[in-house]
Write a protein that holds these residues in place. Structure first.
Motif, PDB file in Angstrom:
ATOM      1  N   HIS A   4       0.828  -1.215   0.000  1.00 32.89           N
ATOM      2  CA  HIS A   4       0.000   0.000   0.000  1.00 32.89           C
ATOM      3  C   HIS A   4       0.859   1.260   0.000  1.00 32.89           C
ATOM      4  CE1 HIS A   4      -2.823   3.110   0.830  1.00 32.89           C
ATOM      5  NE2 HIS A   4      -2.403   3.305   2.054  1.00 32.89           N
ATOM      6  N   HIS A  51       0.863   4.671   0.946  1.00 29.38           N
ATOM      7  CA  HIS A  51       0.148   5.590   1.827  1.00 29.38           C
ATOM      8  C   HIS A  51       0.440   7.038   1.399  1.00 29.38           C
ATOM      9  CE1 HIS A  51      -1.248   6.728   6.050  1.00 29.38           C
ATOM     10  NE2 HIS A  51      -0.884   7.856   5.470  1.00 29.38           N
ATOM     11  N   HIS A 103      -7.340   8.340   8.629  1.00 28.70           N
ATOM     12  CA  HIS A 103      -6.578   8.304   7.369  1.00 28.70           C
ATOM     13  C   HIS A 103      -7.475   7.927   6.203  1.00 28.70           C
ATOM     14  CE1 HIS A 103      -3.772   7.284   4.256  1.00 28.70           C
ATOM     15  NE2 HIS A 103      -3.972   5.985   4.352  1.00 28.70           N
ATOM     16  N   HIS A 150      -7.341   6.717   2.071  1.00 31.39           N
ATOM     17  CA  HIS A 150      -6.569   6.295   0.905  1.00 31.39           C
ATOM     18  C   HIS A 150      -6.972   7.142  -0.305  1.00 31.39           C
ATOM     19  CE1 HIS A 150      -5.448   1.900   2.121  1.00 31.39           C
ATOM     20  NE2 HIS A 150      -5.583   2.641   3.202  1.00 31.39           N
TER      21      HIS A 150
END
Ligand code: C2O
Ligand code: CU
Ligand code: CU
Length: 513
Positions: A108, A110, A399, A401
């Motif tokens: 991922h 980030h 958070h 994405h």
């Protein structure tokens, strides 16, 4: 340069992790000081004027962290953490994601604005052991300090704990022209600091299960770029530190000896519109801050220490340096602030609970459930609330994405002074509603969650589909049965005997993933 000096951590003191029942205080390591490790830059295997080709390999290994036995660790292209990728804005990246681990993982990015869910690399993009997945994307965002980490729900926390975290630095011409310390280069005056903590058990090993806490795993030993008790030799007057809270749960309350002031120039998504001066800075999980430290008033031969609360993290040993008279401009970058798309209701997101009760909007994460939809390009307000005010509560770092958002307000008041640039993670105090301005440039399915990684694995997570009405798409989303079967096979056990850490939060609540 900057008008006022901020001497405050801003977050609610009553909600600091130090007040948690399960808080594990940091302790100064007894191990001898050693040179700060600098994650090496990853060499592309091919590079043209417009394209860069990398191979990122997740691998298991051993790392000498303490005297005596090496620690079993995981990393990207190295045994622990990873080699640093550089993404030049405008260029197209071609990346082989190779999994040489004994179990499935995901890669991922980030903070990177790329299509979801496969390029983004959340839980829907598994790479099985021995396999390689390939992604391509065009770098289309301003210079920033981003990171790569594993994201196979509900084992994200354990894989990150084992070491799967690396830096990805977006560069652009504007940032390169600013008088920031980067003349001497990465590792000299432009230095990443990945802040983590671990507990060392027998034979210097880590033991995720033994340390498990549904509110986030912690350890007493600060681990900076995978170094226990590091020093750094300062050879320039100014140092740019790229700080990343890469810990599973820990907040870092940073300050230097003698309250040496420093200037923050960038947050998660890149440069701040204006530099902001601080003596103290608190980072919540996954947040980044780039700060400039000026050692101009320090006598060569002295040491300046970076602390979190009262525990030393890094000792900066100041050597002779050439005087540096560069002055930062008052204005660093233009941050776009598009108007909200008319007639869009304000989206409400609620983070609630602690320990196993954590939820997002009253539900635990479901891998196959789409919780929200937003049209690509639409600009919407999101009100993100942390309802948890029991016992002072805790800060949940929210958070998203697939986007960098703007922080509009905190409970109707101005955001903190370093929240005027792009961010992808924002700490939300108990009883607080943080208003965000959110838009997506790419379609896809994206997760949003608390970045205390055990909360995320424990279900304080949801997902949004970003759609283009002209081009409807369908996505193949990972499901729990497939995941369990794969991991059980990898471990050579029956599915019924498989237990992944985050699952306990679902079981305790009588819920299914
Ligand atoms: Cu740092 Cu879901 O990610
Ligand atoms: Cu992310
Ligand atoms: Cu949380």
């Amino acid at each position: 340069m900057t008008k006022s000096l901020n001497t405050d951590y801003f977050f609610d003191e009553a909600a600091y992790n130090t007040h948690d029942g399960g808080y594990v205080p940091l302790a100064e390591p007894k191990a001898p000081q050693q040179a700060l490790r600098i994650p090496p830059l990853l060499k592309p295997y091919k590079e043209t004027a417009t394209d860069t080709y990398y191979t990122v390999e997740a691998q298991a290994g051993e790392t000498q962290l303490l005297p005596g036995k090496k620690t079993k660790t995981w990393g990207y292209n190295t045994s622990l953490l990873g080699q640093t990728l550089v993404f030049a804005q405008g260029k197209t990246m071609h990346i082989n994601l190779k999994n040489s681990l004994p179990e499935l993982t995901t890669f991922h990015w980030h903070g990177l604005n790329v299509p979801g869910p496969y390029t983004d690399g959340g839980c829907h993009a598994p790479v099985y052991p021995g396999q390689t997945r390939h992604i391509d994307f065009k770098v289309d965002q301003p210079a920033a300090t981003l990171w790569l980490h594993a994201h196979p729900c509900p084992s994200t926390a354990e894989q990150v704990w084992k070491g799967l975290a690396a830096l990805a630095l977006v560069t652009d011409d504007h940032e390169a022209q600013l008088p920031l310390p980067h003349t001497y280069a990465y590792g000299v005056d432009d230095v990443p600091l990945i802040l983590q903590d671990r507990r060392f058990h027998e034979d210097n090993q880590w033991d995720y299960e033994a340390d498990y806490d549904p509110d986030g795993v912690q350890g007493p030993t600060p681990l900076i770029n995978g170094t226990v008790n590091p020093y750094f030799d300062v050879t320039t007057q100014r140092l740019r530190l790229r700080l990343l809270d890469g810990a599973n749960r820990r907040e870092w309350r940073l300050h230097f000896s003698h309250d040496l002031p420093f200037t923050q120039v960038a947050s998660d998504g890149g440069l701040l519109p204006e530099p902001v001066a601080f003596t103290h800075l608190m980072l919540t999980c996954a947040e980044r801050a780039e700060i400039i430290v000026d050692f101009g008033d320090v006598t060569p031969g002295e040491t300046v220490t970076l602390y979190s609360d009262d525990v030393p993290l890094v000792r900066f040993r100041v050597h002779e340096f050439t005087p540096d008279t560069a002055v930062l401009p008052e204005h660093l970058v233009e941050i776009p602030n598009p108007d909200v798309t008319p007639d869009m209701p304000i989206r409400k997101v609620v983070m609630s609970g602690m320990d196993e009760t954590v939820m997002m909007d009253g539900k635990k994460f479901g891998m196959q459930r789409i919780d929200a939809k937003q049209q690509v390009g639409n600009v919407e307000l999101w009100d993100v609330t942390n309802t948890n005010d029991m016992d002072g509560g805790m800060v949940h770092p929210f958070h998203m994405h697939g986007t960098q958002f703007l922080v509009v307000s905190r409970n109707g008041h101005a955001p903190y002074p370093n929240e005027h640039g792009f961010k992808d993670t924002v700490g939300v105090n108990p009883g607080e509603t943080v208003r965000l301005k959110v838009w997506f440039d790419h379609t896809g399915v994206y997760m949003y969650h608390c970045h205390i990684i055990e909360h995320e694995d424990g279900g304080m997570m949801a997902q949004i589909e970003v759609f283009d009405p002209q081009h409807p798409q369908t996505y193949k989303l990972m499901d729990m049965a497939t995941l369990m079967k794969a991991v059980a096979e990898e471990r050579g056990i029956a599915v019924k005997d498989l237990h992944l850490a985050g699952m306990s939060s679902y079981e305790k609540m009588g819920m299914e993933m």
